[in-house]
Design a protein around this motif. Structure first.
Motif, PDB file in Angstrom:
ATOM      1  N   LEU A1022       0.827  -1.208   0.000  1.00  0.00           N
ATOM      2  CA  LEU A1022       0.000   0.000   0.000  1.00  0.00           C
ATOM      3  C   LEU A1022       0.867   1.268   0.000  1.00  0.00           C
ATOM      4  O   LEU A1022       0.549   2.264  -0.661  1.00  0.00           O
ATOM      5  N   GLY A1023       1.990   1.198   0.767  1.00  0.00           N
ATOM      6  CA  GLY A1023       2.911   2.345   0.760  1.00  0.00           C
ATOM      7  C   GLY A1023       3.486   2.588  -0.635  1.00  0.00           C
ATOM      8  O   GLY A1023       3.629   3.723  -1.083  1.00  0.00           O
ATOM      9  N   LEU A1024       3.831   1.487  -1.339  1.00  0.00           N
ATOM     10  CA  LEU A1024       4.349   1.614  -2.701  1.00  0.00           C
ATOM     11  C   LEU A1024       3.303   2.248  -3.627  1.00  0.00           C
ATOM     12  O   LEU A1024       3.623   3.061  -4.499  1.00  0.00           O
ATOM     13  N   LYS A1025       2.028   1.842  -3.420  1.00  0.00           N
ATOM     14  CA  LYS A1025       0.967   2.434  -4.247  1.00  0.00           C
ATOM     15  C   LYS A1025       0.896   3.952  -4.012  1.00  0.00           C
ATOM     16  O   LYS A1025       0.723   4.749  -4.949  1.00  0.00           O
ATOM     17  N   LEU A1026       1.015   4.328  -2.735  1.00  0.00           N
ATOM     18  CA  LEU A1026       1.007   5.761  -2.437  1.00  0.00           C
ATOM     19  C   LEU A1026       2.159   6.481  -3.135  1.00  0.00           C
ATOM     20  O   LEU A1026       1.995   7.581  -3.660  1.00  0.00           O
ATOM     21  N   ARG A1027       3.346   5.841  -3.123  1.00  0.00           N
ATOM     22  CA  ARG A1027       4.497   6.450  -3.802  1.00  0.00           C
ATOM     23  C   ARG A1027       4.249   6.601  -5.299  1.00  0.00           C
ATOM     24  O   ARG A1027       4.618   7.597  -5.914  1.00  0.00           O
ATOM     25  N   THR A1028       3.639   5.555  -5.907  1.00  0.00           N
ATOM     26  CA  THR A1028       3.333   5.658  -7.345  1.00  0.00           C
ATOM     27  C   THR A1028       2.371   6.815  -7.612  1.00  0.00           C
ATOM     28  O   THR A1028       2.499   7.533  -8.605  1.00  0.00           O
ATOM     29  N   LYS A1029       1.383   7.009  -6.705  1.00  0.00           N
ATOM     30  CA  LYS A1029       0.455   8.132  -6.880  1.00  0.00           C
ATOM     31  C   LYS A1029       1.198   9.464  -6.796  1.00  0.00           C
ATOM     32  O   LYS A1029       0.915  10.410  -7.539  1.00  0.00           O
ATOM     33  N   ASP A1030       2.184   9.526  -5.854  1.00  0.00           N
ATOM     34  CA  ASP A1030       2.996  10.744  -5.754  1.00  0.00           C
ATOM     35  C   ASP A1030       3.743  11.003  -7.048  1.00  0.00           C
ATOM     36  O   ASP A1030       3.846  12.141  -7.516  1.00  0.00           O
ATOM     37  N   LYS A1031       4.297   9.924  -7.611  1.00  0.00           N
ATOM     38  CA  LYS A1031       5.026  10.083  -8.881  1.00  0.00           C
ATOM     39  C   LYS A1031       4.098  10.570  -9.988  1.00  0.00           C
ATOM     40  O   LYS A1031       4.466  11.417 -10.809  1.00  0.00           O
ATOM     41  N   GLU A1032       2.873  10.013 -10.022  1.00  0.00           N
ATOM     42  CA  GLU A1032       1.923  10.453 -11.048  1.00  0.00           C
ATOM     43  C   GLU A1032       1.597  11.937 -10.877  1.00  0.00           C
ATOM     44  O   GLU A1032       1.502  12.695 -11.844  1.00  0.00           O
ATOM     45  N   ILE A1033       1.421  12.359  -9.621  1.00  0.00           N
ATOM     46  CA  ILE A1033       1.150  13.777  -9.361  1.00  0.00           C
ATOM     47  C   ILE A1033       2.301  14.638  -9.856  1.00  0.00           C
ATOM     48  O   ILE A1033       2.106  15.689 -10.476  1.00  0.00           O
ATOM     49  N   HIS A1034       3.542  14.161  -9.583  1.00  0.00           N
ATOM     50  CA  HIS A1034       4.726  14.893 -10.047  1.00  0.00           C
ATOM     51  C   HIS A1034       4.748  14.996 -11.566  1.00  0.00           C
ATOM     52  O   HIS A1034       5.052  16.062 -12.128  1.00  0.00           O
ATOM     53  N   LYS A1035       4.371  13.878 -12.234  1.00  0.00           N
ATOM     54  CA  LYS A1035       4.339  13.896 -13.704  1.00  0.00           C
ATOM     55  C   LYS A1035       3.307  14.902 -14.207  1.00  0.00           C
ATOM     56  O   LYS A1035       3.545  15.645 -15.173  1.00  0.00           O
ATOM     57  N   GLU A1036       2.132  14.914 -13.554  1.00  0.00           N
ATOM     58  CA  GLU A1036       1.085  15.859 -13.975  1.00  0.00           C
ATOM     59  C   GLU A1036       1.542  17.308 -13.784  1.00  0.00           C
ATOM     60  O   GLU A1036       1.253  18.185 -14.597  1.00  0.00           O
ATOM     61  N   MET A1037       2.289  17.532 -12.690  1.00  0.00           N
ATOM     62  CA  MET A1037       2.816  18.878 -12.475  1.00  0.00           C
ATOM     63  C   MET A1037       3.795  19.272 -13.584  1.00  0.00           C
ATOM     64  O   MET A1037       3.794  20.402 -14.063  1.00  0.00           O
ATOM     65  N   LEU A1038       4.625  18.300 -13.982  1.00  0.00           N
ATOM     66  CA  LEU A1038       5.563  18.569 -15.084  1.00  0.00           C
ATOM     67  C   LEU A1038       4.805  18.873 -16.374  1.00  0.00           C
ATOM     68  O   LEU A1038       5.184  19.764 -17.147  1.00  0.00           O
ATOM     69  N   ILE A1039       3.715  18.110 -16.610  1.00  0.00           N
ATOM     70  CA  ILE A1039       2.906  18.349 -17.829  1.00  0.00           C
ATOM     71  C   ILE A1039       2.326  19.761 -17.782  1.00  0.00           C
ATOM     72  O   ILE A1039       2.284  20.485 -18.788  1.00  0.00           O
ATOM     73  N   ALA A1040       1.836  20.162 -16.560  1.00  0.00           N
ATOM     74  CA  ALA A1040       1.282  21.515 -16.427  1.00  0.00           C
ATOM     75  C   ALA A1040       2.344  22.574 -16.728  1.00  0.00           C
ATOM     76  O   ALA A1040       2.069  23.577 -17.405  1.00  0.00           O
TER      77      ALA A1040
END
Length: 1183
Positions: A1022-1040
């Protein structure tokens, strides 16, 4: 990670075909060409310094060293002929100047020479121009040029007069000219007609005299440009041939012509000159008082016992001769690439004088095979010169070599370093490496074996015959497998580290990976347009590296080419991978070495080194990653040190210990011991004889000294009286002064001569002392071996003696027992009677004791029944615990299923996210404001989700910490309560049932710990899933951010477009370009953003529900686990206390039994004593 580099360390080999390819730098250092470099070899320190050639060089043609021994001129051929001058006194041989032929079209300079003051340099170009060019080399200025020959005749040597900077001599086939530099040009000052004479060499004997050698064995003397005479060498040649054996003369008949031996090299020195007289011979000529020359010494190349009959060593032609600055050492190079030296200071009367190897014996043809072993620092090479050589890369010595009748095509060393495989044209031979020989063990019918290799374990080997790979057993010599599949010749094979796989490459463009147990192909890669030349496994044996004719380096895995280093204009021919996996070395067809980082780069990134002057045939890295070894068609073996950029050696994970054992046959060992004994006896005899001779000489010399002293004292007295009578005091004083001066001069001369003699004899003594030390070392090693054998024999003798003594002692014991048996039988009868009476008495006592103990046993049985009742209660508790554990396992299985379902959901969601990402990447166009706003909203929602999840995680961590503290407190309370609560039940459970219960409970605890670890793993997932979500958020920020930059670009384009508002056409074109670049799928983007937001909202709600459910389940499982753990700890503590009490009771019972046994023994003794007293009283009463 630091860059790995290779540093030239040592080279074995001499480059032939280079004019003047050997010269002295100082008394102990010689310079010679090897590979694509010039090597400065110090014979005293046994070290080498390299001066690399130029990158685009096609080879060296000539060398020359200046008179002051500082500068070295190297002639190289290429697109444009050059002469490079190096400073030898600089540590790295700094390049000073590069000279060219100016406007002349010259391909190469066949010979070069320095002037006596080292200011001028002359170079002779090759045909058909044959131009002689004179440079003032420090200013790179051409002073003069002149044509020295016609296209039909060639020039072989050019030289300055050692006494003048302006006088030059040019010689060759039909050419002998003396030139003089004056008024800015070279003019011929003299030259006899020698059109029909082939002059091979010349030297200056004085300022006007030159001596030339011809192919017909003539020594011509030229003076002032005219032929003055000829030195007769016929007697010398005749004696030379008479000394040779008939067989040697028959072998060398092709070299020596009917007119006389060829004079290929000549050299002048202070006492005269030295010249070669035919194959393998050098004659020294000394000046005479009549201005002539007489032959003083003859030195020959010794016959080699290891050479074959086809190419004897003494039939080598001498190419170059040079002498050391102090004229103490003469060195030569031969046409077979060998270097020899001879000490001119050593004088051996009535003995044949022979050259010795200056460095080692080299290969002189293309090297075809190269191999190293694990247990010894040895490297084996095979060559087309019919020889196999074993080198030591640590000591830099040639350990063994042997010449055969056929050419050796391949070689492989066994990992132990005691055996070797050599492939010939007709057979493959497995041979022993003995102390001084290479002997065949077994021959295999594998013809033209171009490749062979031992496995890393050494139990099998692979040999190639055309397109078939044969695998043989080393122990049974059986053909285990035949690997067939290649359509062309196999060019390279290599074993994996575990010997389960074998990779091969061939000229058919195929790379196959074989299973060595089944003989089947595990993978293959075929590229018919490429003819592979070498192949190797990577350091971890997961990928395969291969090079071939397509000029690229390929990395292959699972039948596919993973990476490919881009092509270059030079083809790779060989390959070696470091065992650390950090670097890959490749050899090329031009002779260079390349160091490429691993993993392989995508561009042309490598470090290139100048190495050989021919294609690299083989290369290998030693097992400790310290040395890289390369061989080439030029016949040179080059050793490189593998280091990082800071100069440190690579650290190897393998700890390799080199052994020193060697193989010796029994016959050789016995012969050597016999020879040693004979030599020792001979040495003792010679010592005795020398001591006796010295004593006799001392006595004779003492007597002569006395006689002479008496005679001279008488003469001195008579002369004194005569002088006093005849001469005046002034004359006496003058004569005394003259006498003193002459005596001082004589003493100085004698002291100088003494010093010279002491130096020469000290050198001889050092050499002899070294020989003596070597012999003594061999004698000590042999003596140690013999002592070991004697000790073993003594030990076996002692063992046999001990065995015999034991045998005889056993026999003695048997005899003594037979004698004692008769006495013992009588005593046995008496003892039986006595024991019968004692048994009757004790039977009554035992009956009474038995009754007492039966009562006690009945009481113990009752207590045992009570304990059994308690054990039944414990088993019921155990069954209840087992049911709880089963329920727990069922819950765990449900959680696992839930986890799998969640993983499936996550994968589906990830695929949806990837699809959405693809859509987003496809919709990068205009209407950027809307997309940016939607992405920002989505980013805010994701950040809120991240914050909520982080908060929930922190709450979970706090709860788990508090629960852990509660568990620890409850454990302490349980421990205290159990110590008080379960004291009354210590005697209730039997020992065996308690042990079984403890074992079962411990197993249950292990299972519960396993379930806990699984729960921890689910939490980590579950912690790893949270980390993946953080990475996705970071990617979306980069896209923005990217979209913001995109918007800024649009604004700048619009700003530029506004500037064309006065020009409608340009404005229309700019608007169209902006529309084409930014407006493509705007409607799709605007419609898809709302769907993306809804999907993310649904996903967030679903993930929150899952997290809440998992939290409740985790809390329940933690509470249940705590209850079970508390119960188990209580039961465990009660059981341990009961076990300890039972052990104490058992110990007390055993002590009571011992006391009862002691009482019984006392009773028996008292009864026996009473009976004996009764028996003694009865006879007294009778009396």
């Amino acid at each position: 990670m630091s860059t790995i580099v290779a540093q030239s360390h040592f080279i074995f080999g001499l480059r032939t075909g280079v004019s003047n390819n050997l010269c002295f730098f100082d008394e102990h250092t010689v310079v010679f060409p090897s590979g694509n470099s010039c090597v400065c070899y110090n014979a005293a320190q046994r070290c080498q310094k390299f001066i690399p050639g130029s990158e685009k060089s096609r080879g060296m043609r000539a060398l020359a060293i200046s008179a002051n021994r500082r500068y070295l001129a190297v002639s190289e051929c290429g697109e444009r002929a050059t002469v490079t001058v190096f400073d030898l006194q600089h540590e790295q041989g700094r390049k000073r100047k590069v000279l060219t032929a100016a406007d002349a079209l010259a391909r190469d300079f066949v010979c070069v020479a320095f002037s006596p003051d080292s200011k001028y340099l002359v170079g002779q170009t090759g045909g058909p121009e044959w131009m002689l060019i004179l440079w003032l080399w420090e200013k790179q200025k051409v002073l003069a040029t002149v044509k020295t020959s016609d296209p039909n005749n060639s020039v072989t040597q050019v030289s300055f007069s050692p006494y003048s900077n302006t006088h030059l001599c040019v010689s060759g086939r039909g050419v002998f000219k003396l030139l003089r530099y004056s008024e800015g040009s070279l003019k011929q000052s003299g030259g006899p007609k020698v059109e029909s004479v082939d002059i091979l060499c010349h030297t200056w004997a004085s300022g006007e005299r030159a001596i030339a050698g011809t192919d017909k064995g003539r020594l011509l003397v030229f003076e002032s440009g005219d032929l003055r005479g000829e030195i007769n060498v016929a007697s010398t040649a005749a004696q030379h041939h008479s000394d040779r054996s008939e067989e040697g003369a028959r072998r060398c008949k092709d070299v020596v012509t009917s007119q006389g031996p060829r004079i290929t090299a000549i050299l002048s020195y202070s006492k005269g000159f030295a010249c070669s007289l035919g194959p393998g011979a050098v004659c020294l000529f000394e000046k005479t008082e009549e201005d002539g020359y007489r032959r003083s010494r003859e030195i020959r190349i010794p016959p080699d016992p290891r050479s074959n009959e086809l190419t004897p060593a003494e039939c080598q032609e001498i190419d170059t001769m040079c002498i050391s600055p102090a004229e103490e050492t003469l060195a030569i190079s031969t046409d077979r690439g060998q270097l020899y030296s001879f000490s001119l200071s050593s004088v051996e009367i009535h003995k044949k004088e022979h050259f010795e190897f200056l460095l080692q014996s080299f290969h002189f043809k293309s090297i075809t095979g190269l191999s190293v072993c694990i247990r010894k620092p040895l490297v084996a090479t095979s060559s087309l010169d019919h020889s196999v050589r074993i080198w030591n890369y640590e000591t830099k010595l040639l350990e063994l070599y042997k010449e055969f009748q056929e050419e050796a095509h391949s070689v492989a060393l066994h990992p132990s370093g005691l055996f070797i495989l050599v492939g010939f044209s007709d057979k493959l031979r497995l041979m022993n490496l003995l102390i001084d020989d290479i002997r065949t063990i077994k021959e295999f019918t594998v013809r033209s074996c171009r490749e062979c290799a031992f496995s890393h374990g050494g139990h099998v080997f692979a040999a190639v015959n055309a397109n078939v790979i044969h695998i043989y057993s080393v122990t049974s010599f059986e053909n285990m497998l035949n690997l067939k599949g290649h359509n062309g010749k196999v060019r390279g094979i290599e074993w994996s580290l575990d010997d389960t796989r074998l990779v091969s490459c061939g000229m058919d463009g195929a790379v196959y990976e074989w299973n060595t147990h089944t003989g089947k192909r595990e993978s293959e890669s075929v590229l018919k347009s490429c003819s592979y030349t070498d192949v190797a496994f990577s350091s971890d044996c997961k990928t395969i590296l291969a090079v071939g004719s397509d000029l690229t380096l390929k990395e292959i895995q699972d039948c596919q080419v993973l990476k490919e280093v881009p092509a270059d204009e030079v083809a790779h021919t060989a390959l070696a991978v470091s065992h650390s996996g950090r670097v890959v070395f490749t050899g090329t067809s031009s002779g260079t070495i390349r160091a490429i980082k691993y993993p392989l780069p995508l561009q042309k990134e490598w470090i290139m080194y100048q190495a050989h002057c021919g294609p690299v045939t083989k290369m290998v890295i030693t097992f400790d990653d310290q040395f890289l070894l390369t061989v080439s068609e030029d016949g040179c073996l080059l050793m490189w040190k593998v280091i990082d950029k800071e100069g440190r050696g690579l650290k190897s994970n393998r700890q390799i210990v080199h052994t020193e054992e060697i193989l010796v046959t029994k016959s050789d060992l016995e012969e050597k011991t016999q020879n040693m004994l004979e030599l020792k006896m001979r040495l003792e005899e010679l010592q005795m004889e020398n001591e006796y001779q010295l004593r006799l000489k001392d006595m004779n010399y003492n007597e002569k000294m006395k006689e002479l002293s008496d005679k001279f004292t008488q003469q001195i007295e008579s002369l004194k009286t005569m002088q006093q009578v005849c001469l005046s005091p002034t004359k006496m004083e003058k004569q005394e002064q003259e006498h003193q001066e002459s005596s001082t001069e004589a003493t100085v001369k004698h002291s100088l001569e003494l010093k010279d003699l002491e130096l020469s004899y000290s050198q001889k003594l050092i050499v002899e002392h070294k020989r003596y030390q070597d012999l003594q070392h061999e004698y000590q090693s042999m003596q140690g071996d013999s002592q070991k054998l004697l000790k073993a024999a003594e030990e076996s003798k002692v063992q046999s003696l001990e065995e015999l003594t034991q045998l005889f002692e056993a026999k003695l014991q048997e005899k003594t027992q037979l004698l004692v048996q008769e006495d013992a039988q009588q005593q046995v009868r008496e003892f039986k009677e006595f024991t019968r009476q004692v048994e009757e008495d004790e039977g009554r006592l035992i009956h009474d004791i038995q009754i007492n103990y039966e009562k006690k046993l009945h009481a113990e049985r009752e207590t045992n029944a009570n304990l059994k009742g308690d054990s039944s209660l414990m088993t019921q508790k155990l069954y209840s615990l087992q049911r709880q554990i089963d329920d727990r396992c069922a819950d765990i299985n449900q959680l696992k299923q839930e986890r799998l379902r969640l993983l499936g959901l996550i994968r589906s969601l990830e695929s949806d996210v990837e699809d959405l990402k693809q859509q987003i990447s496809g919709h990068e166009s205009t209407n950027q404001d809307k997309t940016i706003c939607s992405l920002k909203k989505k980013n805010q929602e994701l950040e809120k989700l991240k914050f909520i999840l982080d908060f929930q995680l922190s709450e979970l961590n706090n709860k788990t910490e508090t629960q852990q503290d509660d568990i620890n407190e409850k454990r302490e309370q349980i421990h205290q309560v159990n110590c008080i609560e379960f004291l009354p039940h210590l005697y209730a459970v039997p020992l065996c049932s308690i042990d079984s219960v403890v074992v079962v409970l411990e197993e249950e605890l292990v299972q519960i710990d396993k379930s806990n670890t699984q729960l921890k793993l689910s939490i980590s997932d579950l912690g790893l899933k949270l980390r993946t979500k953080d990475k996705e958020i970071h990617k979306e920020m980069l896209i923005a951010k990217d979209l913001e930059t995109h918007l800024q670009r649009l604004k700048s384009d619009l700003h530029d477009c506004v500037s064309f508002i006065q020009e409608p056409r340009k404005l229309q074109e700019s608007v169209r370009t902006i529309y084409a670049s930014y407006v493509s799928q705007a409607d799709v983007v605007s419609g898809s953003r709302s769907d993306i937001q809804k999907a993310f909202g649904r996903q967030r709600d679903y993930q929150e529900k899952i997290v809440n459910g998992l939290k409740t389940r985790l809390a329940k499982s933690a509470a249940e686990h705590e209850k079970v753990y508390v119960r188990m700890m209580k039961e465990k503590e009660t059981l341990f206390t009961k076990i300890n009490e039972l052990r104490k009771e058992l110990h007390l019972a055993r002590a009571e039994v011992k006391d009862h046994m002691a009482q019984l023994a006392d009773l028996k003794r008292s009864q026996i004593a009473g009976r004996a007293s009764k028996k003694g009283a009865e006879p007294e009463g009778d009396n």
